[in-house]
Design a protein around this motif. Sequence first.
Motif, short mmCIF file in Angstrom:
data_model
loop_
_atom_site.label_atom_id
_atom_site.label_comp_id
_atom_site.label_asym_id
_atom_site.label_seq_id
_atom_site.Cartn_x
_atom_site.Cartn_y
_atom_site.Cartn_z
N ARG A 22 0.83 -1.21 0.00
CA ARG A 22 0.00 0.00 0.00
C ARG A 22 0.87 1.26 0.00
NH1 ARG A 22 -2.10 -0.52 4.53
NH2 ARG A 22 -3.78 -1.88 3.91
N ARG A 25 2.48 1.71 -3.37
CA ARG A 25 1.43 2.08 -4.34
C ARG A 25 1.08 3.56 -4.20
NH1 ARG A 25 -3.79 2.81 -3.64
NH2 ARG A 25 -4.01 1.63 -1.71
N GLN A 32 -5.77 1.41 -6.24
CA GLN A 32 -5.80 -0.05 -6.26
C GLN A 32 -6.18 -0.54 -7.66
OE1 GLN A 32 -8.39 -1.34 -3.09
NE2 GLN A 32 -6.75 -1.26 -1.58
N LEU A 35 -3.12 -0.27 -9.96
CA LEU A 35 -2.16 -1.33 -9.66
C LEU A 35 -2.68 -2.67 -10.17
CD1 LEU A 35 0.39 -2.51 -8.46
CD2 LEU A 35 -0.73 -2.49 -6.21
N GLU A 50 -3.56 -6.05 0.51
CA GLU A 50 -3.17 -4.88 1.30
C GLU A 50 -3.75 -4.93 2.72
OE1 GLU A 50 -2.45 -1.47 -2.12
OE2 GLU A 50 -4.07 -1.19 -0.68
N LEU A 68 4.90 -2.26 -9.55
CA LEU A 68 5.33 -1.13 -8.74
C LEU A 68 6.79 -0.74 -9.03
CD1 LEU A 68 3.75 -2.14 -5.31
CD2 LEU A 68 3.00 -0.29 -6.83
#
Length: 77
Positions: A22, A25, A32, A35, A50, A68
């Motif tokens: 999280r 991100r 979310q 991602l 998460e 990421l």
Amino acid sequence: MPSAPPPDWVLARRRAIGDRIRAVRRERKLSQENLAELAGMDRQAINRIEQGHASPLLDNLIRIAEALDVPLADLVR
């Protein structure tokens, strides 16, 4: 026969990994949904990971790390 739930220390590590995902991100300014799209997963799966509610497959952790742009080791330390 169902397997026993994981011990508390495993659940704590799972939550810590979710917290790191999280944090990265958010640093990358991704939702979310963003991602999930980058990782080829669904938003609900990202949310469960998460939150520490799901035990992610290694393949999914690799996909998240790639999406990421961080080493997998950085997420699971």
